[in-house]
Write a protein that holds these residues in place. Structure first.
Motif, PDB file in Angstrom:
ATOM      1  N   ASP A 184      34.755  49.637  46.812  1.00 18.40           N
ATOM      2  CA  ASP A 184      34.833  49.651  48.457  1.00 18.40           C
ATOM      3  C   ASP A 184      36.187  48.879  48.835  1.00 18.40           C
ATOM      4  N   VAL A 185      37.022  48.496  47.747  1.00 19.04           N
ATOM      5  CA  VAL A 185      38.386  48.244  48.095  1.00 19.04           C
ATOM      6  C   VAL A 185      39.348  49.116  49.021  1.00 19.04           C
ATOM      7  N   GLU A 186      40.110  48.784  49.774  1.00 22.95           N
ATOM      8  CA  GLU A 186      40.910  49.959  50.682  1.00 22.95           C
ATOM      9  C   GLU A 186      42.246  50.138  50.189  1.00 22.95           C
ATOM     10  N   MET A 187      42.552  51.129  50.021  1.00 21.96           N
ATOM     11  CA  MET A 187      43.870  51.471  49.496  1.00 21.96           C
ATOM     12  C   MET A 187      45.021  50.712  50.264  1.00 21.96           C
ATOM     13  N   GLY A 188      46.169  50.195  49.577  1.00 19.42           N
ATOM     14  CA  GLY A 188      47.077  49.289  50.148  1.00 19.42           C
ATOM     15  C   GLY A 188      46.866  47.902  50.402  1.00 19.42           C
ATOM     16  N   LYS A 189      45.616  47.588  50.564  1.00 20.35           N
ATOM     17  CA  LYS A 189      45.337  46.087  50.973  1.00 20.35           C
ATOM     18  C   LYS A 189      45.219  45.188  49.871  1.00 20.35           C
ATOM     19  N   GLU A 190      45.378  43.958  50.066  1.00 23.55           N
ATOM     20  CA  GLU A 190      45.538  42.954  48.965  1.00 23.55           C
ATOM     21  C   GLU A 190      44.167  42.021  49.063  1.00 23.55           C
ATOM     22  N   TYR A 191      44.129  41.829  47.854  1.00 24.45           N
ATOM     23  CA  TYR A 191      42.555  41.007  47.500  1.00 24.45           C
ATOM     24  C   TYR A 191      42.912  39.914  46.450  1.00 24.45           C
ATOM     25  N   GLU A 192      42.183  38.892  46.586  1.00 25.17           N
ATOM     26  CA  GLU A 192      41.943  37.920  45.432  1.00 25.17           C
ATOM     27  C   GLU A 192      40.636  38.290  44.604  1.00 25.17           C
ATOM     28  N   LEU A 193      40.889  38.354  43.393  1.00 25.58           N
ATOM     29  CA  LEU A 193      40.001  38.587  42.364  1.00 25.58           C
ATOM     30  C   LEU A 193      38.927  37.650  42.086  1.00 25.58           C
ATOM     31  N   VAL A 194      37.713  37.901  42.344  1.00 28.47           N
ATOM     32  CA  VAL A 194      36.426  36.963  42.133  1.00 28.47           C
ATOM     33  C   VAL A 194      35.738  37.592  40.885  1.00 28.47           C
ATOM     34  N   ILE A 195      35.326  36.827  39.942  1.00 31.93           N
ATOM     35  CA  ILE A 195      34.693  37.360  38.744  1.00 31.93           C
ATOM     36  C   ILE A 195      33.144  36.876  38.531  1.00 31.93           C
ATOM     37  N   THR A 196      32.397  37.549  38.000  1.00 29.84           N
ATOM     38  CA  THR A 196      31.137  36.883  37.400  1.00 29.84           C
ATOM     39  C   THR A 196      31.133  37.507  35.973  1.00 29.84           C
ATOM     40  N   THR A 197      31.079  36.560  35.049  1.00 28.20           N
ATOM     41  CA  THR A 197      31.205  37.145  33.591  1.00 28.20           C
ATOM     42  C   THR A 197      29.855  36.663  32.893  1.00 28.20           C
TER      43      THR A 197
END
Ligand code: AMP
Length: 596
Positions: free
Chosen positions: A390-403
């Motif tokens: 669902d991320v959108e083209m051109g937008k910036e995000y911080e990565l959040v992980i579940t490992t």
């Protein structure tokens, strides 16, 4: 030659059957990204349902995304400190993961000056190995014939320690190179290195580098690609050659190993490899003794097709220097990974460094994306995390992980921009790591650490009635290794008793002593960072800096002194006002043991 078309892949014709399988796997994972993510999360949550951490948030066996997101908080390393400390102290109960913690991976990100400790589990090695196994099949799509020669890779292990509870703590690559996955990897004609394992596994960085360089020179005609993990590492190898080519040429001439190399395993294996080759020795000497080292890489290793080295993120600062030494060879950034988790790979590795995008592989972990809007005007302080597809083209995000290893909704601290999709898996440009002001190698110094270092160093000035009125910094990569430059404007109240040059040198060292352990390890053990420099500038320089910023449109009311600069006109202004320069006269303290 490409294999038959029945095995062809949308990414391109695979070079061999093994590659076809790997490319097919990439296709499957990226086509079904959302479903894979759902399965990965369900797997992680069900196997860890009885862990203390998940029980605390009353997940009650639920393993769907909605419940998970509604009950689990998004966290940082600091939030996990108590759990991590207990594991480090020897608590073997299922705190974060149902699987036993096999070791700690020490991140180059720090917490209170020490490397962060990331608990990991045995099977994560397989997951990392899986990502590695996808790299060559992708590369073979773009560069044919890599099975006809070798890779000269400068790879190193670093020191390891044990936590009070007896678990090993070491960097992820050290863990990987020491694993059977790496040491006893099956022969693969597309992945043959000039460096013997014995050299890679030698903990003494001089002996390791010396041997790897020597082997690279001996097989110079076979070398088709040349690399290191990060650009800074490859430049360090070039610098090493500049400093040591005479010794290396002597060894090649005589067929005997320099007595500085004392590691028994290296000596054993070099006896088999090293034979007198006066012609090669003469060639190395004649190339290396030339004043001009432009294009040295392709002169010594003429068949090199590309450099395999990360030049994204903080490493972009090295592109011009690498261009200079390699005569503009392509630079391939193949993967994006961390101690916490390996994230993904570049499906177009021969693209320009500025165009590198990493495709996140949905099987590696469960990924969420926190919209990064530093100028969020709506006042919404808790933007909603979105799923991978669902991320959108051109937008910036911080990565959040579940490992799988037991990090739940953990903020990695990397800011990524969506540049496209491969099937339904997003591709990201690495924008930057949050809160990093200065970086030369794997060190990451933030504003608070720099501030503290300046404060500590300026204590030495008090007896001279002198204070630091303003400062800024710069990562100087013009030298190899690069070094931190701190510009100081001083207020000297008693000119007759002003601080001496020697005292300012000591201020440099005091700053280094205050910096985090990754910085100090780079200075002491890896020799990857040069002595810190203080440049004292004329009084009024920082006011000029402000005038300059305002002339370029900065607001007078909101102007803040930048704590790090790299814009050429500003650097020129600062450098033209320097009255004296001082360097750290000694190495700061560093031992593998943690200070806390
Ligand atoms: P560490 O935890 O020490 O392994 O460092 C991992 C961090 O290094 C990541 O979170 C990124 O900030 C950075 N990093 C790793 N791979 C890349 C890459 N390909 N490009 C830019 N930065 C990277």
């Amino acid at each position: 030659m490409a294999v038959d078309s029945a095995l062809s892949s949308p990414l391109g014709p695979p070079a061999c059957e093994k590659d076809a399988k790997a490319l097919q796997f990439i296709e499957e994972m990226t086509r079904n990204a959302d479903a894979v993510q759902e399965t990965v999360l369900a797997e992680i949550l069900s196997r860890n349902a009885k862990t203390e951490y998940l029980k605390r948030f009353k997940l009650d066996g639920a393993n769907d995304r909605e419940t998970y997101k509604s009950k689990l908080p998004v966290i940082t390393y600091e939030d996990l400190q108590p759990e991590i400390q207990r594991i480090a102290n020897g608590d073997r109960s299922a705190i974060l993961s149902a699987h036993p913690v096999s070791e700690f991976l020490t991140s180059s990100g720090t917490s209170a000056g020490e490397r962060k400790l990331m608990p990991t589990i045995q099977e994560e090695l397989d997951r990392r190995q899986l990502l590695y196994s996808l790299l060559m099949p992708v590369m073979n799509l773009y560069v044919p014939g890599l099975d006809k020669g070798k890779g000269l890779y400068f790879l190193f292990v670093k020191s390891e320690t044990k936590t009070p509870g007896g678990l090993l703590a070491r960097p992820v690559l050290t863990s990987y190179y020491k694993s059977e996955h790496f040491k006893t990897r099956p022969y693969d004609p597309y992945n043959v290195y000039t460096s013997p394992n014995e050299a890679i596994l030698c903990a003494d960085s001089f002996q390791s580098m010396y041997t790897q360089m020597l082997c690279g020179l001996l097989e110079r005609q076979q070398v088709l690609r040349l690399g290191a993990v990060f650009a800074s590492g490859l430049l360090r190898a070039i610098r090493f050659l500049q400093l040591n080519w005479r010794l290396l040429a002597d060894d090649i001439r005589t067929g005997t190993l320099n007595p500085k190399i004392t590691d028994p395993a290296i000596k054993d294996c070099m006896v088999r490899i090293l034979k007198p080759d006066p012609e090669l020795a003469e060639f190395v000497s004649s190339e290396c003794s030339k004043e001009n080292w432009e294009g040295i890489i392709t002169r010594i290793w003429p068949n090199t097709k590309y450099l395999d080295v990360i030049v994204t993120g903080a490493m972009a600062q090295y592109i011009p220097t690498l261009d200079y030494y390699s005569g503009g060879l392509p630079m391939a950034c193949t993967m994006y990974a961390s101690s916490e988790c390996y994230f993904g790979l570049n499906l177009n590795p021969m693209c320009k460094p500025s165009e590198v995008s990493y495709t996140i592989m949905p099987n590696m972990a469960y990924f969420e994306f926190l919209p990064h809007e530093p100028t969020n005007s709506s006042g919404d302080s808790s933007p909603k995390l979105v799923d991978m597809v669902d991320v959108e083209m051109g937008k910036e995000y911080e990565l959040v992980i579940t490992t799988y290893a037991g990090l739940y909704r953990y903020r990695v601290g990397d800011i990524l921009r969506v540049t496209g999709f491969h099937n339904s898996a997003p591709q990201f440009h690495f924008v930057r790591r949050k809160n990093v002001l200065l970086s030369i190698d794997s060190d990451k110094t933030d504003e608070a650490e720099l501030q503290k270092a300046v404060e500590n160093a300026s204590k030495l000035l008090t007896e001279f009635n002198t204070s630091v009125v303003e400062y800024t910094s710069y990562a100087d990569t013009g030298t190899i290794p690069g070094h931190y430059v701190i510009y100081w404007e001083l207020l000297v109240k008693d000119q007759a008793n002003s601080p001496s040059g020697e005292l300012l040198n000591r201020c440099c060292l005091a700053m280094e002593e205050s910096l985090n352990s990754v910085y100090r390890q780079g200075r002491v053990a890896d020799n990857s960072i040069g002595p810190l420099e203080i440049r004292v500038v004329k009084n009024g320089t920082f006011e000029e800096l402000m005038d300059y910023a305002i002339s370029r449109g900065a607001s007078i009311n909101q102007y803040k002194v930048p704590r790090c600069v790299n814009f050429t006109p500003i650097m020129e202004l600062l450098d033209s006002r320097v009255v004296s320069a001082h360097f750290s006269p000694a190495l700061p303290h560093w031992t593998p043991e943690r200070r806390r």
